[in-house]
Design a protein around this motif. Sequence first.
Motif, PDB file in Angstrom:
ATOM      1  N   GLU A  21     -43.682 -30.213  12.590  1.00  0.00           N
ATOM      2  CA  GLU A  21     -42.424 -30.573  11.931  1.00  0.00           C
ATOM      3  C   GLU A  21     -41.705 -29.329  11.431  1.00  0.00           C
ATOM      4  N   ALA A  22     -40.370 -29.394  11.457  1.00  0.00           N
ATOM      5  CA  ALA A  22     -39.552 -28.285  10.953  1.00  0.00           C
ATOM      6  C   ALA A  22     -38.288 -28.858  10.338  1.00  0.00           C
ATOM      7  N   TRP A  23     -37.735 -28.137   9.380  1.00  0.00           N
ATOM      8  CA  TRP A  23     -36.449 -28.528   8.807  1.00  0.00           C
ATOM      9  C   TRP A  23     -35.347 -28.094   9.764  1.00  0.00           C
ATOM     10  N   CYS A  24     -34.372 -28.946   9.938  1.00  0.00           N
ATOM     11  CA  CYS A  24     -33.222 -28.636  10.783  1.00  0.00           C
ATOM     12  C   CYS A  24     -31.987 -28.727   9.899  1.00  0.00           C
ATOM     13  N   TYR A  25     -31.055 -27.779  10.059  1.00  0.00           N
ATOM     14  CA  TYR A  25     -29.851 -27.701   9.221  1.00  0.00           C
ATOM     15  C   TYR A  25     -28.604 -27.770  10.091  1.00  0.00           C
ATOM     16  N   GLN A  26     -27.586 -28.473   9.594  1.00  0.00           N
ATOM     17  CA  GLN A  26     -26.315 -28.558  10.296  1.00  0.00           C
ATOM     18  C   GLN A  26     -25.195 -28.715   9.274  1.00  0.00           C
ATOM     19  N   VAL A  27     -24.059 -28.077   9.566  1.00  0.00           N
ATOM     20  CA  VAL A  27     -22.879 -28.206   8.722  1.00  0.00           C
ATOM     21  C   VAL A  27     -22.109 -29.435   9.186  1.00  0.00           C
ATOM     22  N   ARG A  28     -21.623 -30.213   8.236  1.00  0.00           N
ATOM     23  CA  ARG A  28     -20.769 -31.362   8.546  1.00  0.00           C
ATOM     24  C   ARG A  28     -19.552 -31.290   7.637  1.00  0.00           C
ATOM     25  N   CYS A  29     -18.392 -31.529   8.224  1.00  0.00           N
ATOM     26  CA  CYS A  29     -17.138 -31.477   7.482  1.00  0.00           C
ATOM     27  C   CYS A  29     -16.335 -32.737   7.772  1.00  0.00           C
ATOM     28  N   GLU A  30     -15.511 -33.140   6.812  1.00  0.00           N
ATOM     29  CA  GLU A  30     -14.695 -34.338   6.961  1.00  0.00           C
ATOM     30  C   GLU A  30     -13.635 -34.196   8.048  1.00  0.00           C
ATOM     31  N   CYS A  31     -13.344 -32.970   8.472  1.00  0.00           N
ATOM     32  CA  CYS A  31     -12.308 -32.755   9.487  1.00  0.00           C
ATOM     33  C   CYS A  31     -12.798 -33.111  10.884  1.00  0.00           C
ATOM     34  N   GLY A  32     -14.102 -33.281  11.069  1.00  0.00           N
ATOM     35  CA  GLY A  32     -14.638 -33.678  12.360  1.00  0.00           C
ATOM     36  C   GLY A  32     -15.022 -32.526  13.276  1.00  0.00           C
ATOM     37  N   THR A  33     -14.994 -31.304  12.800  1.00  0.00           N
ATOM     38  CA  THR A  33     -15.386 -30.151  13.606  1.00  0.00           C
ATOM     39  C   THR A  33     -16.872 -30.231  13.944  1.00  0.00           C
ATOM     40  N   GLU A  34     -17.215 -29.902  15.182  1.00  0.00           N
ATOM     41  CA  GLU A  34     -18.614 -29.916  15.619  1.00  0.00           C
ATOM     42  C   GLU A  34     -19.279 -28.589  15.262  1.00  0.00           C
ATOM     43  N   PHE A  35     -20.484 -28.663  14.727  1.00  0.00           N
ATOM     44  CA  PHE A  35     -21.256 -27.483  14.347  1.00  0.00           C
ATOM     45  C   PHE A  35     -22.617 -27.542  15.008  1.00  0.00           C
ATOM     46  N   GLY A  36     -23.243 -26.390  15.158  1.00  0.00           N
ATOM     47  CA  GLY A  36     -24.562 -26.312  15.771  1.00  0.00           C
ATOM     48  C   GLY A  36     -25.669 -26.687  14.802  1.00  0.00           C
ATOM     49  N   GLU A  37     -26.863 -26.925  15.368  1.00  0.00           N
ATOM     50  CA  GLU A  37     -28.044 -27.217  14.570  1.00  0.00           C
ATOM     51  C   GLU A  37     -28.920 -25.960  14.533  1.00  0.00           C
ATOM     52  N   TYR A  38     -29.476 -25.673  13.352  1.00  0.00           N
ATOM     53  CA  TYR A  38     -30.270 -24.462  13.169  1.00  0.00           C
ATOM     54  C   TYR A  38     -31.569 -24.791  12.454  1.00  0.00           C
TER      55      TYR A  38
END
Length: 100
Positions: A21-38
Motif C-alpha cells: 500500500e502507498a499514499w497517492c496524492y492529487q490536486v483537485r480544483c473546482e474549475c475542473g482542471t485535470e491534475f496528475g497523481e503522485y
Amino acid sequence: MPPIRHRPRVHRWREDTSQGEAWCYQVRCECGTEFGEYYAERLAETERAEHRMAVAPPVAERCRDPKRHRMQSWDRCCVCADQLPLPGMEDPAALAGNPR
C-alpha cells in the motif's frame, strides 16, 4: 455569470501497488482542471502552487483587503478590480516619470 473560484486542494488516498500500500496524492480544483497523481505529497503541493500562479489575475484586479472581502489572492475581486486608486496613493513607480 460569476467568476470561477479556484480552490485547489490536495487529496490523498491509499492505493495498492506491486510493493504494497502507498499514499497517492492529487490536486483537485473546482474549475475542473485535470491534475496528475503522485506518490509524493511535495509534487502535488508544487502542482497546486503552479495552478494558483497560473490562474492569478493581474495585480490591479487582485483584492486589496482579502480578509474583509473573503477572497483569496489568486481570485479576481469584483469589489477592488475596477476601482481607481485614491489621489496620492498611486503606484510610486508610475509617478516616477511624472514630476509635479
